[in-house]
Design a protein around this motif. Structure first.
Motif, short mmCIF file in Angstrom:
data_model
loop_
_atom_site.label_atom_id
_atom_site.label_comp_id
_atom_site.label_asym_id
_atom_site.label_seq_id
_atom_site.Cartn_x
_atom_site.Cartn_y
_atom_site.Cartn_z
N LYS A 261 -22.03 41.77 59.00
CA LYS A 261 -21.65 42.93 58.19
C LYS A 261 -20.41 43.61 58.78
O LYS A 261 -20.31 43.81 59.98
CB LYS A 261 -22.82 43.92 58.13
N ASP A 262 -19.48 43.97 57.92
CA ASP A 262 -18.26 44.67 58.31
C ASP A 262 -18.64 46.07 58.79
O ASP A 262 -19.18 46.87 58.03
CB ASP A 262 -17.30 44.74 57.12
N ARG A 263 -18.36 46.35 60.04
CA ARG A 263 -18.71 47.64 60.65
C ARG A 263 -17.54 48.61 60.66
O ARG A 263 -17.61 49.69 61.24
CB ARG A 263 -19.21 47.43 62.09
N GLY A 264 -16.42 48.24 60.03
CA GLY A 264 -15.29 49.14 59.88
C GLY A 264 -14.29 49.13 61.02
O GLY A 264 -13.30 49.85 60.97
N GLY A 265 -14.52 48.33 62.03
CA GLY A 265 -13.58 48.25 63.15
C GLY A 265 -12.55 47.16 62.90
O GLY A 265 -12.59 46.43 61.91
N TYR A 266 -11.62 47.05 63.82
CA TYR A 266 -10.57 46.05 63.70
C TYR A 266 -11.16 44.64 63.60
O TYR A 266 -10.69 43.83 62.81
CB TYR A 266 -9.61 46.14 64.90
N TYR A 267 -12.17 44.36 64.42
CA TYR A 267 -12.77 43.02 64.40
C TYR A 267 -13.96 42.92 63.45
O TYR A 267 -14.69 41.95 63.46
CB TYR A 267 -13.16 42.59 65.83
N LYS A 268 -14.14 43.93 62.62
CA LYS A 268 -15.11 43.97 61.54
C LYS A 268 -16.55 43.81 62.01
O LYS A 268 -17.24 44.77 62.22
CB LYS A 268 -14.74 42.99 60.45
N SER A 269 -17.03 42.59 62.15
CA SER A 269 -18.45 42.36 62.44
C SER A 269 -18.71 42.23 63.93
O SER A 269 -17.80 42.02 64.73
CB SER A 269 -18.93 41.09 61.74
N LEU A 270 -19.99 42.33 64.28
CA LEU A 270 -20.39 42.15 65.68
C LEU A 270 -20.05 40.75 66.17
O LEU A 270 -19.57 40.57 67.29
CB LEU A 270 -21.88 42.42 65.83
N SER A 271 -20.30 39.75 65.34
CA SER A 271 -20.02 38.38 65.78
C SER A 271 -18.51 38.13 65.90
O SER A 271 -18.07 37.40 66.77
CB SER A 271 -20.68 37.35 64.87
N GLU A 272 -17.72 38.77 65.03
CA GLU A 272 -16.27 38.59 65.13
C GLU A 272 -15.74 39.24 66.41
O GLU A 272 -14.85 38.71 67.07
CB GLU A 272 -15.56 39.16 63.91
N LEU A 273 -16.33 40.37 66.78
CA LEU A 273 -15.94 41.03 68.02
C LEU A 273 -16.33 40.16 69.22
O LEU A 273 -15.53 39.98 70.15
CB LEU A 273 -16.60 42.40 68.11
N PHE A 274 -17.52 39.58 69.18
CA PHE A 274 -17.93 38.69 70.28
C PHE A 274 -17.07 37.43 70.29
O PHE A 274 -16.73 36.92 71.36
CB PHE A 274 -19.41 38.34 70.18
N GLU B 20 -24.45 53.12 67.46
CA GLU B 20 -24.31 53.75 66.15
C GLU B 20 -25.32 53.20 65.14
O GLU B 20 -25.73 53.90 64.22
CB GLU B 20 -22.89 53.56 65.63
N MET B 21 -25.70 51.94 65.34
CA MET B 21 -26.70 51.32 64.47
C MET B 21 -28.12 51.66 64.91
O MET B 21 -29.08 51.21 64.31
CB MET B 21 -26.51 49.79 64.49
N LYS B 22 -28.24 52.44 66.00
CA LYS B 22 -29.54 52.83 66.57
C LYS B 22 -30.31 51.63 67.10
O LYS B 22 -31.53 51.56 67.00
CB LYS B 22 -30.38 53.61 65.57
N ILE B 23 -29.58 50.66 67.66
CA ILE B 23 -30.19 49.48 68.27
C ILE B 23 -30.05 49.64 69.78
O ILE B 23 -28.93 49.67 70.30
CB ILE B 23 -29.52 48.18 67.79
N ASP B 24 -31.18 49.74 70.47
CA ASP B 24 -31.15 49.91 71.93
C ASP B 24 -30.47 48.73 72.60
O ASP B 24 -30.70 47.57 72.23
CB ASP B 24 -32.58 50.04 72.47
N ASN B 25 -29.64 49.05 73.58
CA ASN B 25 -28.98 48.03 74.38
C ASN B 25 -28.63 48.63 75.73
O ASN B 25 -28.58 49.84 75.87
CB ASN B 25 -27.73 47.51 73.67
N ASP B 26 -28.39 47.77 76.69
CA ASP B 26 -28.03 48.26 78.03
C ASP B 26 -26.75 47.60 78.54
O ASP B 26 -26.57 47.42 79.73
CB ASP B 26 -29.17 48.03 79.01
N PHE B 27 -25.87 47.24 77.65
CA PHE B 27 -24.69 46.49 78.04
C PHE B 27 -23.72 47.28 78.90
O PHE B 27 -22.92 46.70 79.61
CB PHE B 27 -23.94 45.95 76.81
N THR B 28 -23.77 48.60 78.82
CA THR B 28 -22.87 49.38 79.64
C THR B 28 -23.57 49.90 80.91
O THR B 28 -22.94 50.55 81.74
CB THR B 28 -22.29 50.58 78.86
#
Length: 170
Positions: free
Chosen positions: A33-46, A155-163
């Protein structure tokens, strides 16, 4: 200095594995899903993270003298990565590429000495820079985009600890 870069490379490997594991819990449609950023989706960013790692690895390897062990390492080719909206099969290709790139970085660093980090190479701008600069830019670039993934997930309210800073990967 080599040890510092090696520690960071292993840290990035650990974070990439955690990101993949979490993104694998999402449906392909939700991940794309396009999240509105330059790289659009999570997978495109990865995909961008993985592809840039491949490009940086190529710069590192091509800068080494012919007799260096790392010169013969097989590197993943960023040009083979699919772009745009991904299928589930293409997502698997990105994950495999990322694993190979992360391990290649560790392998290259393991084969270098602190003195090798002073080897000069041509940067994208044409300037000559030491390999340590290339490595630092690879690390900064990767952490930056891992943080962007974390922010989107927040922002999606998905817990993560990547930072979160963890030493478990050691």
């Amino acid at each position: 200095m080599k040890q510092i870069f090696l520690t960071h490379a292993k840290y990035l490997q650990d974070k990439d594995k955690k990101i993949v594991a979490l993104l694998d819990t999402l449906s392909n449609e939700y991940r794309e899903k396009d999240r509105g950023g330059y790289y659009k989706s999570l997978s495109e960013l990865f995909r961008h993270i993985a592809g840039a790692q491949g490009i940086f690895l190529g710069v590192l390897q091509s800068s080494l003298p012919a007799d260096y062990k790392a010169k013969s390492l097989s590197l993943p080719d960023a040009k083979t990565l699919p772009e745009g909206v991904l299928t589930e099969t293409q997502w698997k290709e990105i994950k495999t590429f990322s694993e190979k790139a992360g391990q290649a970085l560790v392998d290259i660093l393991n084969s270098l000495s602190d003195g090798d980090l002073k080897i000069q190479t041509k940067w994208f701008t044409g300037d000559m820079v030491p390999l340590s600069f290339v490595l630092s830019q690879l690390l900064v670039h990767t952490v930056h985009h891992q943080g962007a993934i974390s922010q989107i997930l927040d922002e999606m309210k998905i817990d993560n600890d990547f930072t979160a800073i963890s030493a478990r990967f050691l």
